[in-house]
Design an enzyme around this catalytic site. Structure first.
Site, mmCIF file in Angstrom:
data_model
loop_
_atom_site.group_PDB
_atom_site.id
_atom_site.type_symbol
_atom_site.label_atom_id
_atom_site.label_comp_id
_atom_site.label_asym_id
_atom_site.label_seq_id
_atom_site.Cartn_x
_atom_site.Cartn_y
_atom_site.Cartn_z
ATOM 1 N N GLN A 221 1.017 -1.099 0.122
ATOM 2 C CA GLN A 221 -0.075 -0.044 -0.172
ATOM 3 C C GLN A 221 1.074 1.174 0.020
ATOM 4 O O GLN A 221 1.781 1.317 0.946
ATOM 5 C CB GLN A 221 -0.986 0.102 1.216
ATOM 6 C CG GLN A 221 -1.928 -1.210 1.272
ATOM 7 C CD GLN A 221 -3.076 -1.049 0.397
ATOM 8 O OE1 GLN A 221 -3.230 -0.057 -0.187
ATOM 9 N NE2 GLN A 221 -3.695 -2.289 0.104
ATOM 10 N N PHE A 248 -6.981 -12.219 -2.227
ATOM 11 C CA PHE A 248 -6.087 -11.209 -2.795
ATOM 12 C C PHE A 248 -5.109 -10.561 -1.591
ATOM 13 O O PHE A 248 -5.089 -9.368 -1.319
ATOM 14 C CB PHE A 248 -6.921 -10.142 -3.308
ATOM 15 C CG PHE A 248 -8.024 -10.681 -4.480
ATOM 16 C CD1 PHE A 248 -7.663 -10.666 -5.658
ATOM 17 C CD2 PHE A 248 -9.131 -10.606 -3.778
ATOM 18 C CE1 PHE A 248 -8.867 -11.178 -6.436
ATOM 19 C CE2 PHE A 248 -10.273 -11.293 -4.610
ATOM 20 C CZ PHE A 248 -9.796 -11.398 -6.300
ATOM 21 N N GLU A 269 -2.967 -15.553 -2.787
ATOM 22 C CA GLU A 269 -2.658 -14.598 -3.617
ATOM 23 C C GLU A 269 -1.942 -15.367 -4.813
ATOM 24 O O GLU A 269 -1.597 -16.510 -4.863
ATOM 25 C CB GLU A 269 -1.478 -13.751 -2.991
ATOM 26 C CG GLU A 269 -0.565 -12.947 -3.566
ATOM 27 C CD GLU A 269 -1.144 -12.026 -4.495
ATOM 28 O OE1 GLU A 269 -1.939 -10.955 -3.877
ATOM 29 O OE2 GLU A 269 -0.692 -11.664 -5.525
ATOM 30 N N ASP A 317 -9.664 -8.048 -0.947
ATOM 31 C CA ASP A 317 -8.766 -6.760 -1.343
ATOM 32 C C ASP A 317 -8.534 -7.014 -2.688
ATOM 33 O O ASP A 317 -7.319 -6.894 -3.168
ATOM 34 C CB ASP A 317 -7.746 -6.476 -0.410
ATOM 35 C CG ASP A 317 -7.221 -5.137 -0.721
ATOM 36 O OD1 ASP A 317 -7.639 -4.207 -1.398
ATOM 37 O OD2 ASP A 317 -5.963 -5.006 -0.290
ATOM 38 N N CYS A 344 -10.943 -0.652 -4.501
ATOM 39 C CA CYS A 344 -10.491 0.422 -5.122
ATOM 40 C C CYS A 344 -10.981 0.922 -6.356
ATOM 41 O O CYS A 344 -10.587 1.766 -6.971
ATOM 42 C CB CYS A 344 -8.777 0.238 -5.184
ATOM 43 S SG CYS A 344 -8.372 -1.443 -6.222
HETATM 44 C C1 LIG Z 1 -4.973 -4.495 -4.242
HETATM 45 S S1 LIG Z 1 -3.899 -5.652 -4.082
HETATM 46 C C2 LIG Z 1 -4.027 -6.176 -2.392
HETATM 47 C C3 LIG Z 1 -2.885 -6.660 -1.868
HETATM 48 C C4 LIG Z 1 -3.037 -6.749 -0.352
HETATM 49 N N1 LIG Z 1 -4.179 -7.056 0.342
HETATM 50 C C5 LIG Z 1 -2.285 -5.580 0.337
HETATM 51 O O1 LIG Z 1 -2.994 -4.701 0.995
HETATM 52 O O2 LIG Z 1 -0.992 -5.192 0.176
HETATM 53 C C6 LIG Z 1 -4.646 -6.825 -5.124
HETATM 54 C C7 LIG Z 1 -3.817 -8.192 -4.954
HETATM 55 O O3 LIG Z 1 -4.459 -9.153 -5.591
HETATM 56 C C8 LIG Z 1 -3.594 -10.091 -6.340
HETATM 57 N N2 LIG Z 1 -4.563 -10.652 -7.439
HETATM 58 C C9 LIG Z 1 -4.946 -10.090 -8.728
HETATM 59 N N3 LIG Z 1 -5.956 -11.155 -9.453
HETATM 60 C C10 LIG Z 1 -5.882 -12.112 -8.477
HETATM 61 C C11 LIG Z 1 -6.327 -13.451 -8.858
HETATM 62 N N4 LIG Z 1 -7.184 -13.631 -9.748
HETATM 63 N N5 LIG Z 1 -6.233 -14.227 -7.742
HETATM 64 C C12 LIG Z 1 -5.484 -14.160 -6.766
HETATM 65 N N6 LIG Z 1 -4.949 -12.878 -6.361
HETATM 66 C C13 LIG Z 1 -4.853 -12.095 -7.450
HETATM 67 C C14 LIG Z 1 -2.480 -9.152 -6.917
HETATM 68 O O4 LIG Z 1 -1.412 -9.705 -7.264
HETATM 69 C C15 LIG Z 1 -2.453 -8.135 -5.613
HETATM 70 O O5 LIG Z 1 -1.561 -8.507 -4.787
#
Ligand SMILES: C[S@@+](CC[C@H](N)C(=O)[O-])C[C@H]1O[C@@H](n2cnc3c(N)ncnc32)[C@H](O)[C@@H]1O
Length: 388
Positions: A221, A248, A269, A317, A344
């Site tokens: 973040q 996520f 993740e 998330d 977001c």
């Molecule tokens: C907005 S970030 C949030 C990460 C974490 N919650 C944080 O606060 O640091 C979204 C995360 O979702 C992961 N992501 C995106 N698509 C995904 C999927 N289909 N399955 C699992 N993870 C995914 C991305 O790699 C990223 O790390």
């Protein structure tokens, strides 16, 4: 393209666009940055059946709230268009936009008068809050991409970048080839790195007494100070639950503090290096109630592990594109009672939440987190409950 003169901006819509109307009543959607009540001249960019798309060319009668943008790059860059408003007014405006967007996006799935009032969480810093950002590099120098068109413009400073990043930006870019790169800094000891150089940085969790040690190519973040309050709010939302799935999960931004507070956590993740970072940190901190799993949440086999885990609460998330298709899978988690849904992109989140609302879930709290002051970007945490 034609010019339309003396349009009054009625209100601001999602993504900071202004709504005005022609005498005929037809809507004109004006690109940012205009403010409610302003009278503007606009240049028409596209004519559609239902609306006209336009960009502002002159603010004929500015809002009393408008102030000069503090960044010399503002007219070309567009990265912080809300810099024309004092922060508290900007947050109030974001709240109105969120309220309006929720009513319009959810009214088919619930009585939107029943939505809880929107709480807000301001950022401790209005400027210099980003400890992670992206930069275009050309000839080993930092650039930004010009708003209209693809031209790169030399960047001597960005007021959103935290001080250590701003100070060492030229030095970081000197070691990079042409391209677009992530740069990051530690809020603790001001170590800086790029996604390329293999340096790790320490991200402190002061409320929890530990650091997350993370390589520069892992997501974290960007507004690290406000992230501490976000973690607190998310933890409150799932408090009392012993089995929490963090979907996520990134490198464990929520999982690590939740595990430290005593919960058993399954963190899912898709990026394997983020999972390795989370696992390494959990081990280093002696948090043995947390399991990180690499998995794509769009794939059915990832959900088998989540069903077996049997969470009673969930932190979710997703990226801006949202979590399309997972609603139907969430409905199959019979043990689930509570969700903290970090969004977001509210429009995509409403699309995804609709499935849960139709299945009887209720939104019990809405928190607007001002993660990216001076921009139209909004982070929102929805708490949902399933009545038992
Ligand atoms: C907005 S970030 C949030 C990460 C974490 N919650 C944080 O606060 O640091 C979204 C995360 O979702 C992961 N992501 C995106 N698509 C995904 C999927 N289909 N399955 C699992 N993870 C995914 C991305 O790699 C990223 O790390």
């Amino acid at each position: 393209m034609s010019i339309i003169q003396n349009l009054t901006i009625e209100k601001i819509l999602w993504r900071g666009r202004g709504l005005a109307r022609l005498k005929s009543g037809k809507a004109v959607i004006v690109e940012p940055a205009v403010l409610p009540g302003e009278i503007v001249n606009v240049e028409v960019c596209r004519e559609k059946k239902d609306y006209v798309g336009a960009r502002p060319v002159e603010i004929v009668h500015p809002s009393a709230l408008r102030r000069p943008h503090p960044c010399p790059h503002a007219s070309l860059c567009g990265g912080c268009k809300m810099g024309i408003l004092p922060m508290s007014e900007a947050l109030e405006l974001k709240k109105n936009i969120l309220c309006d967007t929720l009513s319009r996006s959810l009214h088919r799935h619930m009585d939107t008068d029943q939505l809880p009032p929107i709480r807000t969480l301001a950022s401790p810093r209005g400027w210099r809050y980003r400890y992670r950002g992206q930069v275009h590099v050309r000839n080993h120098l930092p650039h930004f991409c010009q708003m209209q068109g693809q031209d790169l413009v030399r960047l001597d400073d960005c007021l959103l970048l935290a001080r250590p990043l701003a100070r060492f930006l030229d030095q970081l870019c000197a070691g990079l080839p042409d391209g677009r790169f992530t740069v990051a800094a530690s809020p603790k000891d001001h170590t800086v790195c790029t996604q390329k150089d293999g340096t790790t940085i320490n991200l402190p969790f002061p409320d929890h007494g530990f650091d997350l040690v993370l390589p520069g190519n892992n997501f974290f973040q960007a507004n690290w100070e406000l992230n501490q309050s976000l973690i607190h709010e998310v933890s409150q939302a799932v408090q009392g639950h012993e089995r929490v799935a963090d979907l996520f999960a990134g490198s464990g931004n929520f999982s690590l503090p939740l595990a430290q507070a005593g919960a058993r956590i399954l963190a899912v993740e898709s990026v394997a290096s983020a999972v390795r970072t989370g696992t390494r940190n959990a081990r280093r901190l002696g948090l043995d109630t947390i399991t990180f799993k690499t998995g794509n949440l769009a794939r059915e086999h990832t959900w088998k592990a989540i069903r077996t885990f049997g969470p009673t609460a969930l932190v979710i998330d997703p990226p801006r594109t949202g979590a399309k298709h997972i609603g139907t899978r969430l409905k199959t988690l019979s043990s689930l009672r509570t969700m903290a849904w970090v969004s977001c992109d509210v429009v995509n989140t409403c699309r995804d939440l609709a499935v849960m609302l139709e299945a009887g879930w209720t939104i019990t709290d809405i928190l607007l987190v001002d993660m990216f002051p001076q921009t139209w970007h909004m982070e929102t945490v929805f708490t949902l409950h399933r009545p038992s």
